[in-house]
Write a protein that holds these residues in place. Structure first.
Motif, short mmCIF file in Angstrom:
data_model
loop_
_atom_site.label_atom_id
_atom_site.label_comp_id
_atom_site.label_asym_id
_atom_site.label_seq_id
_atom_site.Cartn_x
_atom_site.Cartn_y
_atom_site.Cartn_z
N LYS A 41 58.50 51.04 13.54
CA LYS A 41 58.15 49.82 14.27
C LYS A 41 58.10 48.61 13.34
CE LYS A 41 53.30 51.15 14.61
NZ LYS A 41 52.26 51.45 15.56
N PHE A 42 57.71 48.81 12.10
CA PHE A 42 57.69 47.70 11.15
C PHE A 42 59.10 47.34 10.70
CE2 PHE A 42 53.27 48.78 11.02
CZ PHE A 42 52.62 47.60 10.71
N SER A 43 59.90 48.36 10.40
CA SER A 43 61.25 48.09 9.90
C SER A 43 62.15 47.47 10.97
CB SER A 43 61.87 49.36 9.33
OG SER A 43 62.01 50.35 10.31
N LEU A 44 61.79 47.62 12.24
CA LEU A 44 62.55 46.97 13.31
C LEU A 44 61.93 45.65 13.75
CD1 LEU A 44 63.41 50.03 15.59
CD2 LEU A 44 64.94 48.83 14.02
N LEU A 45 60.62 45.65 13.96
CA LEU A 45 59.97 44.47 14.53
C LEU A 45 59.89 43.29 13.57
CD1 LEU A 45 57.06 45.99 16.65
CD2 LEU A 45 59.12 44.83 17.46
N VAL A 46 59.55 43.54 12.32
CA VAL A 46 59.38 42.41 11.39
C VAL A 46 60.70 41.65 11.21
CG1 VAL A 46 58.77 41.73 9.04
CG2 VAL A 46 57.32 43.36 10.28
N PRO A 47 61.84 42.32 10.94
CA PRO A 47 63.10 41.57 10.87
C PRO A 47 63.46 40.87 12.19
CG PRO A 47 63.36 43.69 9.82
CD PRO A 47 62.04 43.72 10.52
N ALA A 48 63.17 41.52 13.32
CA ALA A 48 63.47 40.90 14.62
C ALA A 48 62.64 39.63 14.82
CB ALA A 48 63.19 41.89 15.76
N ILE A 49 61.38 39.69 14.45
CA ILE A 49 60.51 38.51 14.55
C ILE A 49 61.02 37.42 13.61
CG2 ILE A 49 58.17 37.62 14.17
CD1 ILE A 49 57.19 40.52 14.93
N MET A 50 61.47 37.83 12.43
CA MET A 50 62.01 36.86 11.47
C MET A 50 63.23 36.15 12.05
SD MET A 50 62.27 37.75 7.41
CE MET A 50 63.71 38.72 7.58
N ILE A 51 64.11 36.89 12.71
CA ILE A 51 65.30 36.29 13.32
C ILE A 51 64.90 35.30 14.41
CG2 ILE A 51 67.31 36.80 14.78
CD1 ILE A 51 67.57 39.44 13.09
N ILE A 52 63.92 35.67 15.22
CA ILE A 52 63.43 34.75 16.26
C ILE A 52 62.90 33.47 15.62
CG2 ILE A 52 61.64 34.43 18.02
CD1 ILE A 52 62.02 37.50 18.63
N HIS A 53 62.16 33.60 14.52
CA HIS A 53 61.64 32.42 13.83
C HIS A 53 62.77 31.54 13.30
CE1 HIS A 53 57.12 32.79 13.25
NE2 HIS A 53 57.44 33.78 14.07
N VAL A 54 63.80 32.17 12.74
CA VAL A 54 64.94 31.39 12.23
C VAL A 54 65.57 30.60 13.37
CG1 VAL A 54 67.28 31.56 11.29
CG2 VAL A 54 65.41 32.86 10.24
N ILE A 55 65.74 31.24 14.51
CA ILE A 55 66.34 30.56 15.67
C ILE A 55 65.45 29.40 16.12
CG2 ILE A 55 66.91 30.82 18.13
CD1 ILE A 55 67.78 33.76 17.35
#
Length: 96
Positions: free
Chosen positions: A72-86
């Motif tokens: 859950k960390f290895s998937l969610l943290v990068p996904a949240i990071m991508i949302i923040h970049v957008i």
């Protein structure tokens, strides 16, 4: 003289940076506590922190080798990071 939102951006950048530093420290503290077998920060709270400071969370995961085996960390943290970049890109380019 820019609009009020343009004037707020430098302050938002500082606050955002500080939040990410804080989350980085939080992850580091949790790793230290794990090594000492002491009281830990819950995974729920670490993930909530990641919503506000995903860059700090991701960097801490890499540097401290913390939570990298948890799916859950290895998937969610990068996904949240991508949302923040957008969102940051939209904010800075006035895309909304």
């Amino acid at each position: 003289m820019g609009t009020m939102s343009d004037q707020l951006i430098p302050y938002l950048e500082v606050v955002y940076g500080l939040v990410n530093v804080g989350i980085f420290i939080l992850y580091g503290y949790d790793k230290m506590q794990a090594r000492r077998e002491q009281w830990r920060i819950s995974e729920k709270n670490l993930l909530i922190g990641s919503v506000f400071g995903p860059f700090g969370a991701f960097l801490a995961m890499q540097i401290f080798r913390h939570k990298t085996q948890k799916m859950k960390f290895s998937l969610l943290v990068p996904a949240i990071m991508i949302i923040h970049v957008i969102l940051i890109t939209m904010l800075l380019t006035k895309g909304w």
